[in-house]
Design a protein around this motif. Structure first.
Motif, PDB file in Angstrom:
ATOM      1  N   TYR A   5      -3.651 -31.521 -12.063  1.00 60.11           N
ATOM      2  CA  TYR A   5      -2.583 -31.617 -13.053  1.00 60.11           C
ATOM      3  C   TYR A   5      -3.189 -31.412 -14.432  1.00 60.11           C
ATOM      4  O   TYR A   5      -4.010 -32.214 -14.876  1.00 60.11           O
ATOM      5  N   VAL A  12       2.707 -32.985 -18.479  1.00 59.24           N
ATOM      6  CA  VAL A  12       2.116 -32.086 -17.499  1.00 59.24           C
ATOM      7  C   VAL A  12       2.494 -30.655 -17.883  1.00 59.24           C
ATOM      8  O   VAL A  12       3.664 -30.303 -17.940  1.00 59.24           O
ATOM      9  N   SER A  15       0.628 -27.728 -12.820  1.00 54.79           N
ATOM     10  CA  SER A  15       0.019 -28.370 -11.660  1.00 54.79           C
ATOM     11  C   SER A  15      -0.328 -27.280 -10.656  1.00 54.79           C
ATOM     12  O   SER A  15       0.463 -26.369 -10.417  1.00 54.79           O
TER      13      SER A  15
END
Length: 71
Positions: A5, A12, A15
């Motif tokens: 991540y 975020v 990912s």
């Protein structure tokens, strides 16, 4: 294989499921933006949080369309 991540300011950004882990101070490109790895944190065996510093996006100002030549 690891779940990686990529995070910037607790958000975020990306990912990925990767074979290799990124190293600290490694240059990388995420979504067309250049960045640098600040730290790598192991959450557990397969989950890794990578904190990155991405370059800021410079937005251009308003373009006046009335000044264009008419044909």
């Amino acid at each position: 294989m690891y779940f990686v991540y990529f995070m910037e300011n607790k958000n975020v950004v990306l990912s990925q499921y990767r074979k290799e882990l990124p190293n600290v101070d490694e240059e990388l490109k995420i979504k067309g933006r250049k960045g640098k790895v600040l730290s790598v944190n192991h959450v557990d065996d397969r989950h890794i949080k990578v904190h990155v510093a991405l370059e800021k996006v410079v937005k251009k100002g308003f373009v006046d369309l009335s000044k264009k030549k008419k044909k």
